[in-house]
Motif scaffolding. Structure first.
Motif, PDB file in Angstrom:
ATOM      1  N   VAL A   1     -40.334  13.907   0.270  1.00 45.58           N
ATOM      2  CA  VAL A   1     -39.950  13.572  -1.108  1.00 45.58           C
ATOM      3  C   VAL A   1     -40.016  14.873  -1.926  1.00 45.58           C
ATOM      4  O   VAL A   1     -41.043  15.552  -1.930  1.00 45.58           O
ATOM      5  CB  VAL A   1     -40.890  12.515  -1.742  1.00 45.58           C
TER       6      VAL A   1
ATOM      7  N   ILE B   1     -33.822  11.296  -0.236  1.00 42.34           N
ATOM      8  CA  ILE B   1     -33.666  10.175   0.698  1.00 42.34           C
ATOM      9  C   ILE B   1     -35.050   9.599   1.028  1.00 42.34           C
ATOM     10  O   ILE B   1     -35.225   8.377   1.116  1.00 42.34           O
ATOM     11  CB  ILE B   1     -32.922  10.638   1.967  1.00 42.34           C
ATOM     12  N   ALA B   2     -36.042  10.480   1.173  1.00 41.62           N
ATOM     13  CA  ALA B   2     -37.404  10.017   1.483  1.00 41.62           C
ATOM     14  C   ALA B   2     -37.930   9.071   0.403  1.00 41.62           C
ATOM     15  O   ALA B   2     -38.710   8.158   0.694  1.00 41.62           O
ATOM     16  CB  ALA B   2     -38.346  11.215   1.643  1.00 41.62           C
TER      17      ALA B   2
ATOM     18  N   VAL C   1     -44.622  20.406  -0.853  1.00 41.29           N
ATOM     19  CA  VAL C   1     -44.741  21.841  -0.551  1.00 41.29           C
ATOM     20  C   VAL C   1     -44.765  22.599  -1.868  1.00 41.29           C
ATOM     21  O   VAL C   1     -43.768  22.622  -2.588  1.00 41.29           O
ATOM     22  CB  VAL C   1     -43.531  22.350   0.266  1.00 41.29           C
TER      23      VAL C   1
ATOM     24  N   LEU D   1     -43.222  21.369  -6.620  1.00 42.94           N
ATOM     25  CA  LEU D   1     -42.849  20.056  -6.077  1.00 42.94           C
ATOM     26  C   LEU D   1     -43.990  19.048  -6.246  1.00 42.94           C
ATOM     27  O   LEU D   1     -43.737  17.860  -6.440  1.00 42.94           O
ATOM     28  CB  LEU D   1     -42.425  20.164  -4.615  1.00 42.94           C
TER      29      LEU D   1
ATOM     30  N   ASP E   1     -46.816  22.216   4.360  1.00 48.29           N
ATOM     31  CA  ASP E   1     -45.670  23.046   4.728  1.00 48.29           C
ATOM     32  C   ASP E   1     -45.592  22.988   6.250  1.00 48.29           C
ATOM     33  O   ASP E   1     -46.506  23.447   6.939  1.00 48.29           O
ATOM     34  CB  ASP E   1     -45.895  24.481   4.237  1.00 48.29           C
TER      35      ASP E   1
ATOM     36  N   ALA F   1     -35.562  19.250   5.923  1.00 50.92           N
ATOM     37  CA  ALA F   1     -34.625  20.217   6.499  1.00 50.92           C
ATOM     38  C   ALA F   1     -34.533  21.396   5.552  1.00 50.92           C
ATOM     39  O   ALA F   1     -34.711  21.254   4.339  1.00 50.92           O
ATOM     40  CB  ALA F   1     -33.246  19.583   6.676  1.00 50.92           C
ATOM     41  N   PHE F   2     -34.252  22.557   6.129  1.00 49.90           N
ATOM     42  CA  PHE F   2     -34.004  23.730   5.285  1.00 49.90           C
ATOM     43  C   PHE F   2     -33.210  24.776   6.054  1.00 49.90           C
ATOM     44  O   PHE F   2     -33.451  25.018   7.232  1.00 49.90           O
ATOM     45  CB  PHE F   2     -35.321  24.372   4.811  1.00 49.90           C
TER      46      PHE F   2
ATOM     47  N   TYR G   1     -27.411  14.079  10.363  1.00 51.10           N
ATOM     48  CA  TYR G   1     -26.102  14.023   9.703  1.00 51.10           C
ATOM     49  C   TYR G   1     -25.011  14.216  10.752  1.00 51.10           C
ATOM     50  O   TYR G   1     -25.215  14.890  11.766  1.00 51.10           O
ATOM     51  CB  TYR G   1     -26.031  15.098   8.600  1.00 51.10           C
TER      52      TYR G   1
ATOM     53  N   TYR H   1     -21.394  23.354   7.071  1.00 48.04           N
ATOM     54  CA  TYR H   1     -22.669  22.767   7.493  1.00 48.04           C
ATOM     55  C   TYR H   1     -23.344  23.672   8.541  1.00 48.04           C
ATOM     56  O   TYR H   1     -24.562  23.745   8.626  1.00 48.04           O
ATOM     57  CB  TYR H   1     -22.456  21.347   8.014  1.00 48.04           C
TER      58      TYR H   1
ATOM     59  N   LYS I   1     -29.269  19.890  13.593  1.00 50.19           N
ATOM     60  CA  LYS I   1     -29.293  18.420  13.669  1.00 50.19           C
ATOM     61  C   LYS I   1     -28.994  17.937  15.089  1.00 50.19           C
ATOM     62  O   LYS I   1     -29.541  16.916  15.527  1.00 50.19           O
ATOM     63  CB  LYS I   1     -28.300  17.803  12.679  1.00 50.19           C
TER      64      LYS I   1
ATOM     65  N   GLY J   1     -24.696   9.207   5.434  1.00 48.58           N
ATOM     66  CA  GLY J   1     -23.537   9.816   4.785  1.00 48.58           C
ATOM     67  C   GLY J   1     -24.016  10.757   3.694  1.00 48.58           C
ATOM     68  O   GLY J   1     -25.206  10.770   3.350  1.00 48.58           O
TER      69      GLY J   1
ATOM     70  N   ILE K   1     -25.228  12.445   0.434  1.00 49.83           N
ATOM     71  CA  ILE K   1     -25.904  11.948  -0.773  1.00 49.83           C
ATOM     72  C   ILE K   1     -26.287  13.170  -1.607  1.00 49.83           C
ATOM     73  O   ILE K   1     -26.762  14.170  -1.049  1.00 49.83           O
ATOM     74  CB  ILE K   1     -27.175  11.148  -0.395  1.00 49.83           C
TER      75      ILE K   1
ATOM     76  N   THR L   1     -28.444  15.370  -3.220  1.00 42.41           N
ATOM     77  CA  THR L   1     -29.876  15.668  -3.302  1.00 42.41           C
ATOM     78  C   THR L   1     -30.052  17.176  -3.481  1.00 42.41           C
ATOM     79  O   THR L   1     -29.073  17.935  -3.378  1.00 42.41           O
ATOM     80  CB  THR L   1     -30.603  15.255  -2.007  1.00 42.41           C
TER      81      THR L   1
ATOM     82  N   ALA M   1     -31.468  19.273  -1.349  1.00 42.01           N
ATOM     83  CA  ALA M   1     -31.101  19.961  -0.111  1.00 42.01           C
ATOM     84  C   ALA M   1     -29.572  20.061   0.012  1.00 42.01           C
ATOM     85  O   ALA M   1     -29.036  21.110   0.383  1.00 42.01           O
ATOM     86  CB  ALA M   1     -31.684  19.227   1.096  1.00 42.01           C
TER      87      ALA M   1
END
Ligand code: NAD
Length: 260
Positions: A14, A20-21, A40, A44, A64, A93-94, A145, A155, A162, A189, A191, A193, A195
């Motif tokens: 989150v 999404i979380a 993290v 945040l 982290d 993800a990062f 994804y 991507y 992924k 799909g 969204i 956010t 990220a």
């Protein structure tokens, strides 16, 4: 009685109320789960803490995932607060912005390793550390994804990450199945956010998605939350190692008429 009454779990990923979380946390909480949250860094934490408190979280801790010591400390705290856990949600993800732009071919070694460490190895590291605490019947969930399966412009290294994450889901599911622990992924799909904002052209991708997906709409964090609820509940007790598409049917389509 809620579907997850008496279940305890951890939600990692989150960042804010668009995450999404957060959609997943709300759905699991609605059905009775008691949840711990991580963040993290202090910036945040200021966003995550009020959200977690809204759901009465008994655990809000830093983690982290690039640091084994922080993962170990999280699991110690988790054991103190919950004893065992039934749910583990990995929505992390990062990749550097520079790697999410232009040709994949330009990916640097450092950028590749960073994306793989944060977005792929973290699942294995977390599951390994959580294993002694996982109750029989526990469910582990991660987020992937369509760019893992097909080339999605910009991507890039995240698509490669992924694909590795989806393979990790299968290997972890095979390892943990004999203990009645399930591991699955949701392929969501696009969204909007934090990220996603790092991916070049994401706004246009998000817009055109609704025109091409069979259901002619974008998906929401509530949609993903409800699918996550099913994968985290005993209703899906015979499902493991799977990638569930929550993408309004987009992945079943071939070339769009504009491309063909
Ligand atoms: P988000 O920015 O809200 O969440 C990403 C989270 O990753 C953040 O909470 C961030 O703190 C965390 N994170 C990054 N580096 C970390 C580290 N080193 N240690 C611990 N946490 C770290 O974005 P989101 O879109 O909700 O992303 C959640 C997951 O969903 C990601 O795996 C993402 O790839 C996946 N996903 C997103 C979309 C989309 O379109 N948004 C689609 C499919 C899958």
């Amino acid at each position: 009685m809620g579907l997850l009454e008496g279940k305890r779990g951890l939600i990692l990923g989150v960042a804010n109320d668009h995450s999404i979380a957060w959609g997943i946390a709300q759905a699991l909480h609605r059905e009775g789960a008691q949840l711990g949250f991580t963040y993290v860094g202090e910036a945040l934490e200021r966003r995550v803490r009020p959200l977690a408190e809204q759901l009465g979280a008994p655990l809000i801790a830093p983690c982290d995932v690039n640091h084994d010591a922080e993962i170990a400390a999280l699991m110690t705290r988790t054991q103190e607060v919950f004893g065992q856990i039934d749910l583990l949600v990995h929505a992390i993800a990062f990749a550097n912005k520079d790697e999410l732009n232009g040709p994949y071919l330009r990916t640097t070694r450092a950028g590749f390793l960073l994306a793989m460490e944060v977005s792929v190895y973290s699942l294995t590291a977390l599951v390994k550390a959580a294993e002694p605490l996982l109750a029989p019947g526990a469910a582990i969930l991660t987020l992937t994804y369509h760019g893992a399966q097909k080339v999605i412009p910009n991507y890039n290294v995240m698509g490669v990450a992924k694909a590795a994450l989806e393979a990790s889901v299968r290997y972890l599911a095979a390892d943990l199945g004999p203990r009645e622990i399930r591991v699955n992924a949701i392929s969501a799909g696009p969204i909007r956010t934090l990220a996603a904002s790092g991916i070049a052209g994401f706004r246009a991708l998000h817009r055109s998605f609704a025109e091409q997906a069979p259901l002619r709409r974008n998906v929401t964090i509530e949609d993903v939350g409800n699918a996550a609820l099913w994968l985290c509940s005993d209703l899906s007790r015979s499902v493991t190692g799977e990638i569930l598409y929550v993408d309004a049917g987009f992945n079943i389509m071939g070339l769009s008429s504009a491309e063909s």
